[in-house]
Design an enzyme around this catalytic site. Structure first.
Site, PDB file in Angstrom:
ATOM      1  N   LYS A  70      80.955  20.962  38.047  1.00 29.84           N
ATOM      2  CA  LYS A  70      81.537  21.103  38.888  1.00 29.84           C
ATOM      3  C   LYS A  70      83.559  20.193  38.630  1.00 29.84           C
ATOM      4  O   LYS A  70      82.749  19.179  37.845  1.00 29.84           O
ATOM      5  CB  LYS A  70      81.193  20.529  40.137  1.00 29.84           C
ATOM      6  CG  LYS A  70      80.173  21.543  41.206  1.00 29.84           C
ATOM      7  CD  LYS A  70      79.478  21.557  42.622  1.00 29.84           C
ATOM      8  CE  LYS A  70      81.041  21.513  43.312  1.00 29.84           C
ATOM      9  NZ  LYS A  70      82.326  21.894  43.237  1.00 29.84           N
ATOM     10  N   THR A 125      87.138  29.605  45.421  1.00 29.94           N
ATOM     11  CA  THR A 125      85.978  30.698  45.994  1.00 29.94           C
ATOM     12  C   THR A 125      86.045  29.862  47.316  1.00 29.94           C
ATOM     13  O   THR A 125      85.624  30.589  48.792  1.00 29.94           O
ATOM     14  CB  THR A 125      84.698  30.716  45.552  1.00 29.94           C
ATOM     15  OG1 THR A 125      84.891  30.485  44.297  1.00 29.94           O
ATOM     16  CG2 THR A 125      84.493  31.071  45.977  1.00 29.94           C
ATOM     17  N   GLU A 144      83.252  15.781  46.919  1.00 29.51           N
ATOM     18  CA  GLU A 144      82.535  16.600  46.254  1.00 29.51           C
ATOM     19  C   GLU A 144      80.731  16.435  46.128  1.00 29.51           C
ATOM     20  O   GLU A 144      79.818  17.101  46.932  1.00 29.51           O
ATOM     21  CB  GLU A 144      82.693  18.197  44.771  1.00 29.51           C
ATOM     22  CG  GLU A 144      83.612  18.700  45.746  1.00 29.51           C
ATOM     23  CD  GLU A 144      84.830  20.008  44.712  1.00 29.51           C
ATOM     24  OE1 GLU A 144      84.355  20.185  44.535  1.00 29.51           O
ATOM     25  OE2 GLU A 144      83.828  18.990  43.205  1.00 29.51           O
TER      26      GLU A 144
HETATM   27  C1  5RP Z   1      86.766  21.108  42.031  1.00 24.90           C
HETATM   28  C2  5RP Z   1      85.375  22.515  41.852  1.00 24.90           C
HETATM   29  C3  5RP Z   1      85.472  23.804  42.563  1.00 24.90           C
HETATM   30  O1  5RP Z   1      83.910  24.648  43.228  1.00 24.90           O
HETATM   31  C4  5RP Z   1      85.566  24.925  40.813  1.00 24.90           C
HETATM   32  O2  5RP Z   1      86.295  24.294  40.387  1.00 24.90           O
HETATM   33  C5  5RP Z   1      85.050  25.955  41.117  1.00 24.90           C
HETATM   34  O3  5RP Z   1      86.352  26.461  41.784  1.00 24.90           O
HETATM   35  P1  5RP Z   1      86.860  28.098  42.126  1.00 24.90           P
HETATM   36  O4  5RP Z   1      86.321  28.427  43.584  1.00 24.90           O
HETATM   37  O5  5RP Z   1      88.170  28.156  41.968  1.00 24.90           O
HETATM   38  O6  5RP Z   1      86.535  28.866  40.440  1.00 24.90           O
HETATM   39  O7  5RP Z   1      84.266  21.808  41.528  1.00 24.90           O
HETATM   40  O8  5RP Z   1      86.871  19.936  41.805  1.00 24.90           O
END
Ligand code: 5RP
Length: 219
Positions: A94, A31, A103
């Site tokens: 996450k 995303t 993050e």
């Molecule tokens: C990475 C994360 C991402 O925000 C989470 O995995 C969502 O990923 P995506 O946008 O591919 O669905 O926490 O560590």
């Protein structure tokens, strides 16, 4: 409209939150990759970014967007990132991409955390998505045993090394009824670097892509 289209629309809606000027915190994942690609079109509006992973840094730089060290900035107005799950209070899971530690640091250093996701990520109770826990390598088996005592089923993300040189345990079979309490409890285990629950620092707003447009969810 498929999930990827919904992610892109949520990412597009996040552009309204970057304001004019300033340094933007940038998360990790598919995303956020859409967000980075869209940010490239308006990069003249910002002073730079702080990135949560080597992967996002590479993508930002490929677009000619400046990436700064968090230590060299006084703080961030806004952080844009995705999530694996969100409840209605905007507590998050996450770390699906393994970038949870950086993050969480950037989320903590930011005034506003804007979470972007497709509509499938909003749940009543978190835990269907296995909870990522970053651990110091020598503590892996010990922490796994502690997680079993708490009712979880930890699975080592074998072969994966975080940007910080650690490993990840993905904890299955949890029903996270009290996210803040569980985050505190897991943080207290020696050897845990970061728990993928963002409960103490939830998102401030969730932009959810759906076939009917982007829904703005506030806690
Ligand atoms: C990475 C994360 C991402 O925000 C989470 O995995 C969502 O990923 P995506 O946008 O591919 O669905 O926490 O560590």
């Amino acid at each position: 409209m498929n999930a990827d289209d919904m992610k892109r629309e949520a990412a597009r809606a996040a552009l309204d939150y970057i304001g004019d000027g300033g340094i933007i915190g940038v998360g990790t994942g598919s995303t956020v990759n859409h967000f980075i690609d869209l940010l490239a079109e308006v990069k003249h509006k910002i002073d730079g970014t702080v990135s949560s992973s080597e992967a996002s840094t590479e993508r930002l730089k490929a677009h000619g967007i400046e990436v700064m060290d968090l230590n060299s900035v006084a703080g961030l107005e806004v952080y844009i990132d995705g999530a694996d799950e969100s409840n209605r209070q905007l507590h998050l899971i996450k770390g699906g991409g393994g970038a949870l530690t950086r993050e969480k640091i950037i989320a903590g250093a930011s005034k506003k955390f804007v979470c972007i996701a497709d509509e499938s990520k909003l749940v009543d109770v978190m835990g269907e998505f296995p909870l990522p826990v970053e651990v110091i390598p020598m503590a892996r088996s010990y922490i796994a045993r502690e997680l079993v005592k708490l009712g979880g089923r930890p699975v080592w993300r074998d072969g994966f090394v975080t940007d910080n040189g650690n490993c990840i345990l993905d904890v299955h079979d949890l029903k996270i009824m009290e996210p803040v309490k569980l985050e505190t409890q897991l943080n207290a285990l020696a050897g845990v670097v970061t728990v993928g629950i963002f409960g103490h620092r939830p998102a401030d707003v969730l932009l959810l892509g759906s076939p009917n447009g982007v829904r703005v969810v506030n806690p």
